[in-house]
Structures are given as C-alpha cells and as structure tokens.
Design a protein around this motif. Structure first.
Motif, short mmCIF file in Angstrom:
data_model
loop_
_atom_site.label_atom_id
_atom_site.label_comp_id
_atom_site.label_asym_id
_atom_site.label_seq_id
_atom_site.Cartn_x
_atom_site.Cartn_y
_atom_site.Cartn_z
N LEU A 195 -8.28 1.38 -3.39
CA LEU A 195 -8.99 0.94 -2.20
C LEU A 195 -10.49 1.22 -2.31
O LEU A 195 -11.29 0.61 -1.58
CB LEU A 195 -8.42 1.62 -0.95
N ARG A 200 -8.51 4.84 2.66
CA ARG A 200 -9.76 4.13 2.41
C ARG A 200 -10.75 5.03 1.65
O ARG A 200 -11.47 4.59 0.76
CB ARG A 200 -10.38 3.70 3.75
N LEU A 246 0.84 -1.20 0.00
CA LEU A 246 0.00 0.00 0.00
C LEU A 246 0.87 1.24 0.00
O LEU A 246 1.77 1.38 0.84
CB LEU A 246 -0.90 0.00 1.23
N THR A 305 -14.08 -2.02 -3.93
CA THR A 305 -14.34 -2.91 -2.79
C THR A 305 -14.76 -4.32 -3.21
O THR A 305 -14.85 -5.21 -2.37
CB THR A 305 -15.41 -2.31 -1.88
N LEU A 344 -4.61 -6.30 1.55
CA LEU A 344 -5.02 -4.93 1.84
C LEU A 344 -6.14 -4.90 2.88
O LEU A 344 -6.21 -3.99 3.72
CB LEU A 344 -5.44 -4.22 0.55
N GLN A 345 -7.03 -5.89 2.83
CA GLN A 345 -8.10 -5.93 3.83
C GLN A 345 -7.52 -6.16 5.23
O GLN A 345 -8.01 -5.59 6.22
CB GLN A 345 -9.11 -7.03 3.49
N LEU A 397 -6.09 -2.79 6.30
CA LEU A 397 -7.15 -1.85 6.63
C LEU A 397 -7.83 -2.18 7.95
O LEU A 397 -8.34 -1.29 8.64
CB LEU A 397 -8.19 -1.81 5.50
N TYR A 443 -5.43 -8.07 -2.85
CA TYR A 443 -6.71 -7.57 -2.33
C TYR A 443 -6.91 -8.06 -0.90
O TYR A 443 -7.25 -7.28 0.00
CB TYR A 443 -7.86 -8.03 -3.22
#
Length: 450
Positions: A208, A202, A138, A211, A164-165, A168, A161
């Motif tokens: 980002l 976000r 990121l 979704t 990244l979740q 976050l 993906y």
C-alpha cells in the motif's frame, strides 16, 4: 451485536459470523460448517445471509452446505469463470441489513475477477464504515496475489490497485477483516498479527505504500507464487457447491495387515519429520499434520485413496480435518502402530540425516554424483543459497522427480529440514535410494557462519 472470527488452522483461513437483531450472516464459510450453526444458535441468531468474497482456490467453501442447512441466501460476485450454481449474484452498491448492521457490497476484482469486499456499517452511525471484509484483496501486511490470469498479468495487477483504492476510501478508522492470516498460500508477506485498520495498513503495508499505479503493477509482476494442482479442483468444486463435508473425526482404525491389504494410492505419514525419517512404513510419504494444507495438494490427486499413519489418534483426527477442507478425503483408514510393529520385526525404511559438517565436506570436496537439492521457494533461495546447490521447489517434485537420476545421491535441504523431509519421502516413494536430509538446512548453514 456479534462479530466473531473463526480461524481454520493449517489453511490460516479466516471466516466471520456477524449478528444483530436476531439475524446473522457468515462471510466465507469453510466446508465443515457446523461451527457457524453452533455459534449462531448459542447467541440466539438465525443465519439469513452468506457472503463469499470470491471463489476460493485453496479450500472448499461451505456456503452451499450452510445454505441447505439454514435456508440462507448466498451472495457471490459477478464475472466468475462459470456459474456459481448455489449463489445469487450481487453487485456494487447492494446493501443487506443484518439487524442494526449493514453490509454494503464493493466490487474489487484483481485477485480474481469475481472478487468482492463487504463494508460493514452500524446503521445508528451510518456516516463511516466500522470495518471491511477484504477477502483476498487486502491482508494484514500484504495484498492479494494476481497470478491466476497469466494472459492478463498487467491488467489484473492494475485492477487490484484500483480495488485497493476503493477499499482505502472507506477511511482509516475501518477495521480490516481479511480472509487469511500468516501461513496461508495466498500471500507471502502477511503479518503474524490478525488485527489492523485501514489507517494502519496505509502507513505500514509495503504494497500500500506503493502509491504509483505503474510501480504497483511492476511490483506485482515480479512476485513469485506457486499454484498446487488442487487449486483447479477447488475452483471447480466451488462452482458446483460440492458434496457436504463428511463427518470430521477419527478415520477407521486399521491393523498393519489392513494397511497392507488396502492397496491405497498413498500411505501418508503425518508424524513429525524426525519420526518419519527414523523409521516409516515402506512406500510412505511424509506430510506432517501442520503441512498437509500447504503440500497435500501437490502430491495427492482427486479421488486418490489414502491410508494415514500417525503417532496417536488425535493426530489422525487432525489430519482428517485438514484433508476434508481441501476435498482430498478418500481416507481408507488410519494406523498408529509404527513403533510396536518395528519392535516385532516388521521391515521399516529410514532416511539418514546429516549435519553441516558433512554438507561442508561434500560441497568443498565436490563429491562425485552428489547433488545438494534445495527445495525452498524461489524467493527464499533468492535471498541466500549454498553455492553449487540445485533448486527444485518441493511441490514441483510431484512431476520433476523424473528430471533426477536415481543412480545419483541427493541431500535434501530447505530452511530447517521440514520441507526437505517431505521432499525426501516423496523421492523415496518413487524409488530413489541414495538420499539424506540436511538437518537444520539453511538455518544451520548460516548459524555456522556461512
């Protein structure tokens, strides 16, 4: 407590020194690593840990050297494409105390299989992360590229993906500490700003905001990235640890006779493009100091001997720094006498520059045996292109110059003329004689109302 960002110009690499309670850790150190020792000593800290977010492709890691200097442990992720011989493997859930600070490991594959993020906590307030070192997963304004595994394109995009979740989930309050800023070859959409939070990203990071996992994968598959040949060298060196960086500073100064006798593989002119185009040593190629990190690895191979030509000693020293950081540092010496040599009658070569009027006339007149050669990236060309021009990315001319006809005339263009000069210098060194450079290039073309 201490948290300091160390930025490496050219590469736009960001490394970090954190410290508390007399101990310190470094995240993603560069090859010339004295700066971390100096800063730690000045703060009364002992470097005990070195964390690598991943095996870098675009620069030589300084982890092995810094570990030898300090005795610090080096921590690297699992699933590397080989054994990182100088590092211990760390896994998700591992925690490391740096005084009152705590580093918690998160496995974040996608950009590379071995990629890690490191969540930063203050043990006095352990409920939420203060920040997260995101490596190349990121960035501020972008996310990591996923093109290093062409046989697994969809899989690795999906892995990013998912990673990244996980990042976050640390919470909107966490500060983002990426491994690169704008200008790096590791991403095209990074913001000029090098500070952000997960909450801000976000809301505002275009990737980002996607979704849906399948939509994210499709978006990543549509991206276009280039991989300079030196990436393979970096990957190998960063498995082995590599030799310590040579002392960064002035190369040995050469006379013009020394330059001729050196018989180096490349004479690299690091002056500004206009200076190079106006007059340069025969056979020299143009790699302005600020463009060395992005383009040297396309045209210089491992072990190639180099002579640097600059306007002054400071310029040569800066060029040496950039070359050392990508291990293309077999520099025979440096020379600063182009203008005096020309005044004494030494033969120089030059490449003419032309303006929009000339290009307009050639385009509208469909000039015979003439090609307008656009050397920008494919994404740039997709946004705007001059009708009838031909496209070869500047870096890919390292091989594709053979696809061109030396008997034809070529006008080189890019966005401004900078990369066009690099391309023209390379072609001239390969024996192309009918070249000129579109000064201002696409910027000038659009400013003229096209």
């Amino acid at each position: 407590m201490l948290l300091e960002k160390i930025k490496t110009p050219g590469l736009s690499q960001l490394s970090y020194l954190i410290g508390s309670g007399g101990r310190a850790a470094v995240i993603d150190p560069r090859r010339d690593c004295e700066i971390y020792l100096e800063k730690a000593r000045a703060a009364g800290l002992e470097i005990t840990h070195i964390f690598e977010t991943h095996r870098n492709e675009d620069l030589v890691s300084g982890a092995a050297t810094l570990s030898r200097e300090t005795g610090a442990r080096v921590l690297h992720g699992p699933n590397s494409a080989g054994d990182v011989v100088y590092a211990e493997t760390t896994h998700e859930g591992d925690c490391f105390a740096i005084g009152q600070l705590e580093i918690r490991v998160i496995e974040t594959p996608g950009h590379t299989d071995d990629h890690l993020a490191f969540a930063l906590f203050d043990s006095a307030f352990p409920q939420t992360a203060v920040g997260v070192f995101t490596g190349d997963a990121l960035f501020v304004g972008d996310v990591g590229r996923t093109d290093f595994y062409p046989d697994r394109k969809e899989e690795v995009a999906g892995l990013l993906y998912d990673s990244l979740q996980k990042i976050l989930a640390l919470g909107d309050q966490a500060i983002v500490y990426p491994a690169h800023g704008a200008g790096s070859v590791c991403g095209a959409g990074m913001a000029e700003r090098e500070f952000s939070t997960l909450g801000h990203e976000r809301l505002n990071n275009p990737r980002l905001k996607v979704t849906d996992r399948d939509a994210f994968i499709r978006a990543k598959l549509e991206e276009n990235h280039y991989q300079p040949p030196y990436f393979r060298l970096m990957e190998r060196v960063n498995l082995e640890g590599g030799a310590p960086a040579p002392r960064v500073g002035m190369p040995r100064m050469l006379s013009l006779g020394d330059v001729k006798d050196a018989n180096a593989d490349h004479i690299i002119d690091v002056r500004e493009p206009m200076a190079f185009a106006t007059g340069h040593l025969p056979g020299a190629i143009s790699l302005p100091v600020g463009m060395i990190s992005a383009f040297a690895g396309w045209f210089i191979e491992e072990g190639d001997s180099l002579v640097l030509v600059g306007s002054d000693h400071e310029q040569l020293a800066s060029a040496m720094e950039h070359l050392v950081r990508i291990a293309l540092d077999n520099v025979v010496g440096g020379y600063v006498g182009v203008v005096p040599a020309a005044a004494q009658g030494e033969t120089m070569e030059s490449i003419p520059m032309v303006g929009t009027d000339t290009v307009e006339q050639r385009v509208s007149g469909k000039a015979n045996a003439w090609t307008l050669l656009d050397v920008r990236a494919a994404d740039e060309r997709g946004e705007a292109a001059i009708a009838g021009s031909r496209h070869i990315y500047v870096g890919e001319l390292n091989k594709r110059w053979r696809d061109l006809d030396k008997d034809e005339s070529y006008t080189l263009m890019c966005a401004s003329g900078m990369r066009a000069t690099v391309a023209a210098g390379w072609l001239a060194s390969k024996g192309f004689e009918h070249l000129d450079i579109y000064l201002g290039s696409m910027g000038a073309w659009q400013a003229a109302g096209h």
